[in-house]
Design a protein around this motif. Structure first.
Motif, short mmCIF file in Angstrom:
data_model
loop_
_atom_site.label_atom_id
_atom_site.label_comp_id
_atom_site.label_asym_id
_atom_site.label_seq_id
_atom_site.Cartn_x
_atom_site.Cartn_y
_atom_site.Cartn_z
N UNK A 66 0.95 -1.44 -0.06
CA UNK A 66 0.17 -0.04 -0.01
C UNK A 66 0.85 1.22 -0.02
N UNK A 67 0.53 2.21 -1.00
CA UNK A 67 0.95 3.53 -0.85
C UNK A 67 0.21 4.54 -0.68
N UNK A 68 0.44 5.23 0.28
CA UNK A 68 -0.44 6.59 0.99
C UNK A 68 0.22 7.76 0.45
N UNK A 69 -0.51 8.41 -0.50
CA UNK A 69 0.03 9.91 -0.72
C UNK A 69 -0.62 10.84 -0.03
N UNK A 70 0.08 11.81 0.66
CA UNK A 70 -0.21 13.02 1.70
C UNK A 70 0.25 13.97 1.26
N UNK A 71 -0.44 15.16 1.80
CA UNK A 71 0.54 16.42 1.54
C UNK A 71 1.92 16.32 1.91
N UNK A 72 2.84 17.29 1.01
CA UNK A 72 4.37 17.28 1.26
C UNK A 72 4.74 17.63 2.84
N UNK A 73 3.88 18.37 3.44
CA UNK A 73 4.44 19.00 4.92
C UNK A 73 3.97 18.00 5.95
N UNK A 74 3.82 16.86 5.79
CA UNK A 74 3.50 15.77 6.98
C UNK A 74 4.68 15.84 7.80
N UNK A 75 4.47 15.82 9.13
CA UNK A 75 5.63 15.97 9.86
C UNK A 75 6.00 14.88 11.06
N UNK A 76 4.81 14.25 11.57
CA UNK A 76 4.48 13.02 12.04
C UNK A 76 3.66 12.02 11.67
N UNK A 77 3.81 10.96 11.72
CA UNK A 77 3.14 9.69 11.21
C UNK A 77 3.30 8.61 11.97
N UNK A 78 2.17 7.88 11.99
CA UNK A 78 2.02 6.61 12.75
C UNK A 78 1.06 5.79 11.92
N UNK A 79 1.54 4.44 11.77
CA UNK A 79 0.71 3.48 10.95
C UNK A 79 0.47 2.43 11.92
N UNK A 80 -0.82 1.89 12.23
CA UNK A 80 -1.14 0.84 13.21
C UNK A 80 -2.12 -0.08 12.42
N UNK A 81 -1.89 -1.22 12.46
CA UNK A 81 -2.85 -2.60 12.08
C UNK A 81 -3.42 -3.11 13.12
N UNK A 82 -4.72 -3.63 12.90
CA UNK A 82 -5.20 -4.36 13.65
C UNK A 82 -4.73 -5.73 13.76
N UNK A 83 -4.80 -6.30 15.10
CA UNK A 83 -4.08 -7.40 15.39
C UNK A 83 -5.06 -8.65 15.51
N UNK A 84 -4.77 -9.52 16.09
CA UNK A 84 -5.48 -10.81 16.19
C UNK A 84 -7.01 -10.45 17.07
N UNK A 85 -6.53 -9.62 18.24
CA UNK A 85 -7.63 -9.31 19.04
C UNK A 85 -8.20 -7.90 18.14
N UNK A 86 -9.63 -8.09 17.92
CA UNK A 86 -10.06 -6.91 16.97
C UNK A 86 -9.89 -5.81 17.50
N UNK A 87 -9.66 -5.65 18.79
CA UNK A 87 -9.83 -4.27 19.59
C UNK A 87 -8.26 -3.81 19.36
N UNK A 88 -7.29 -4.65 19.44
CA UNK A 88 -5.98 -4.10 19.36
C UNK A 88 -5.36 -3.54 18.07
N UNK A 89 -4.38 -2.42 18.22
CA UNK A 89 -3.88 -2.03 17.19
C UNK A 89 -2.32 -1.77 17.38
N UNK A 90 -1.61 -2.49 16.60
CA UNK A 90 -0.23 -2.37 17.03
C UNK A 90 0.60 -1.57 15.81
N UNK A 91 1.48 -0.75 16.13
CA UNK A 91 2.12 0.14 15.56
C UNK A 91 3.18 -0.52 14.38
N UNK A 92 3.04 -0.18 13.28
CA UNK A 92 4.03 -0.66 12.21
C UNK A 92 5.68 -0.45 12.84
N UNK A 93 6.45 -1.45 12.46
CA UNK A 93 7.88 -1.16 12.79
C UNK A 93 8.37 -0.04 11.89
#
Length: 200
Positions: A66-93
């Protein structure tokens, strides 16, 4: 009046040796919060549902770069994906997230895997350097969501949260207005433009 333009485009690429993308459905959400000093915090949410009947070819696990195109001035970004427990989200390494610049946009790329008969939710949260000029009597927030060629009519929900001292006076297209929140529902059947004009 003065304003700010926000932008999002998602580009999927099936890198698995199968045709799993034929069985995949996608739902999109974008929520932006205008903070009291005009900063913007955006959160894009993507839900992939893989309706492959089994792991056998032509279906199976959907391996998507997946490629995510965002404005050029993004200064902070966090990507999280749903784990086995549907309520849990783990940050991408961090090492799994690739950043580059293309066409005047910041592009973030990473791998998403969705097994057959399962769904997965991805949350991408980011902050922008540019601010909305809140001292103006009238100001515009504009969100442009670009469609990847060849994709279906994905459901799309856009939410705009704003401080109590602002008042939406024009909304395009028609949406619902609650206290400090505008919600617009659509389908990404083509490039879409959403706009809200605020006054004090």
């Amino acid at each position: 009046g003065p304003g700010i333009i926000d932008y999002l485009m998602l580009v999927d690429a099936n890198v698995g040796v199968n045709k799993a993308n034929y069985f995949v459905k996608r739902e999109l959400g974008y929520e932006v919060t205008i903070l009291k000093e005009g900063q913007l915090v955006g959160e894009a949410t993507i839900v992939y549902t893989n309706d492959s009947p089994s792991e056998a070819w032509p279906g199976g696990t959907y391996k998507n770069y997946l490629r995510v195109y965002l404005p050029s001035d993004v200064v902070k970004i966090t990507v999280k994906e749903q784990g086995q427990n549907r309520a849990d989200f783990k940050p991408l390494v961090k090492e799994s997230l690739e950043r580059q610049e293309e066409f005047g946009k910041s592009v973030f790329g990473f791998l998403v895997e969705v097994p057959a008969k399962e769904s997965k939710k991805i949350k991408i949260t980011f902050q922008r350097e540019e601010k909305l000029l809140l001292s103006a009597n009238s100001l515009d927030y504009i969100f442009f969501c670009q469609k990847q060629s060849g994709t279906g009519q994905d459901p799309l929900v856009v939410k705009i949260n704003y401080p109590a001292f602002l008042k939406p006076v024009k909304i395009m297209p028609q949406g619902t207005w609650e206290i400090q929140k505008v919600t617009l529902k659509s389908e990404l059947d083509k490039d879409k433009l959403f706009a809200v004009e605020f006054s004090h």
